[in-house]
Enzyme design. Structure first.
Site, PDB file in Angstrom:
ATOM      1  N   CYS B  85     -37.072 -31.520 -36.478  1.00 31.78           N
ATOM      2  CA  CYS B  85     -38.238 -31.439 -35.545  1.00 31.78           C
ATOM      3  C   CYS B  85     -39.251 -32.361 -36.267  1.00 31.78           C
ATOM      4  O   CYS B  85     -39.156 -33.680 -36.560  1.00 31.78           O
ATOM      5  CB  CYS B  85     -38.856 -29.859 -35.501  1.00 31.78           C
ATOM      6  N   HIS B 202     -33.900 -26.494 -34.007  1.00 28.20           N
ATOM      7  CA  HIS B 202     -34.266 -26.038 -35.382  1.00 28.20           C
ATOM      8  C   HIS B 202     -33.212 -24.647 -35.931  1.00 28.20           C
ATOM      9  O   HIS B 202     -33.176 -23.798 -35.340  1.00 28.20           O
ATOM     10  CB  HIS B 202     -35.526 -24.932 -35.026  1.00 28.20           C
ATOM     11  N   GLU B 204     -32.914 -23.598 -38.690  1.00 29.25           N
ATOM     12  CA  GLU B 204     -33.334 -22.513 -39.377  1.00 29.25           C
ATOM     13  C   GLU B 204     -33.835 -21.492 -38.537  1.00 29.25           C
ATOM     14  O   GLU B 204     -34.243 -20.343 -38.982  1.00 29.25           O
ATOM     15  CB  GLU B 204     -34.514 -23.074 -40.343  1.00 29.25           C
TER      16      GLU B 204
END
Lengths: 82, 236
Positions: B85, B202, B204
């Site tokens: 991002c 994302h 994560e």
């Protein structure tokens, strides 16, 4: 030594989509100004620099190409004033 | 294997990334933007967020921070770097990856689960994925509209540098599956050498099923697998 003043204009390159410009144009058309064929958005910066003559111009050019504009998508122009 | 997560002022996914690596079971440490010490990390994560308030352009100021000077040298000598991002935006501004990210075509913030297709699974970052595998991973961004010149896109295709593309649930690349107007539905790319990757989604935030998906873990597992196999070192 007096400060040198410069105004930097940063614009999207031709052909790069400008969704903000399109949205602003739509708003203008909605206001009834149907003569407006296109809107491109951009931004400007006012710089004062402690360097004179060509040396100052060179510094400003460097700042423009390294930071103020992204050369992949944007062009810049500089207007100097004393 | 040790992961280093960079914290810029305004980063807000640094703890998510840190936690993801803990879930993965690998060593991880934060790296401060004002330091130039990578603390012997084997891979650097540039996390999401709003580094330096997104002032000027997303990632434009972060690029000049002391830690980025070290990250750039690390990447140029073959070190592994993943930008997520805002981290992707920083990599583009740094010139470590080609192209730029424009404002989303619909001008709205996009925060939701989306699907991406693994275009190239022979990279360091996708080695545990199947060819064409569809991953469910969230996005959260305002400036994720990948842009590059037509010629550059062709070049990226030819070099297999396009790693992820937005798709629908079944893996069809379509306009409906494109959340931000990215050219060619591009969600993630690598550099020519393959040691630097940037992606808008994302991973994560998708490392445990309780979060809605654990598909993101595959990215980090791939890194570990490639690293242990010496793939990273060989390419470096």
């Amino acid at each position: 030594m007096s400060n040198k003043k410069a105004t930097v204009f940063v614009r999207l390159k031709d052909g790069v989509l400008d969704p903000q410009g399109i949205t602003i144009q739509k708003a203008i058309l909605n206001m009834g100004y149907d003569q407006v064929a296109s809107v491109r958005s951009g931004r400007f910066f006012e710089l004062e620099i402690n360097a004179e003559g060509e040396q100052g111009d060179k510094k400003i050019e460097e700042i423009c190409s390294k930071l103020l504009s992204n050369p992949v998508i944007e062009n810049y122009t500089v207007e100097y004033e004393k | 294997m040790k992961f280093g997560v960079v914290t810029f002022p305004g980063s807000n996914c640094d703890y998510d990334a840190y936690t993801a690596i803990k879930v993965l079971g690998e060593e991880v440490e934060f790296l401060w933007h004002k330091s130039s010490d990578l603390l012997n990390s084997d891979v650097i994560i540039l996390p999401g967020g709003f580094s330096y308030g997104d002032y000027l352009r997303s990632g434009a100021i972060a690029r000049f921070s002391p830690i980025m000077k070290s990250v750039k040298e690390f990447a140029q000598s073959g070190g592994l770097v993943i930008g997520i991002c805002n981290g992707f935006q920083v990599l583009l501004e740094s010139g470590l990856l080609p192209g730029a990210l424009l404002r989303n075509a619909h001008l709205r913030f996009a925060g939701k689960y989306i699907y991406i297709k693994v275009e190239n699974n022979s990279t360091i970052f996708t080695s545990v994925c199947q060819p064409g595998e569809v991953l469910k991973i969230p996005i959260a961004h305002m400036d994720g509209n990948y842009y590059n010149f037509d010629g550059e896109i062709e070049y990226l295709k030819k070099q297999s540098q396009i790693i992820f593309r937005y798709c629908d649930k079944d893996g069809n690349i379509s306009e409906a599956g494109n959340p931000n107007g990215s050219i060619y539905n591009i969600a993630g790319i690598s550099n020519k050498e393959g040691n630097v990757i940037g992606m808008m989604p994302h991973p994560e935030r998708a490392v445990e099923n309780i979060l809605g998906s654990s598909d993101g873990l595959k990215i980090f597992e791939s890194i570990v697998k490639s690293f242990s196999k010496g793939m990273a070192i060989e390419r470096a």
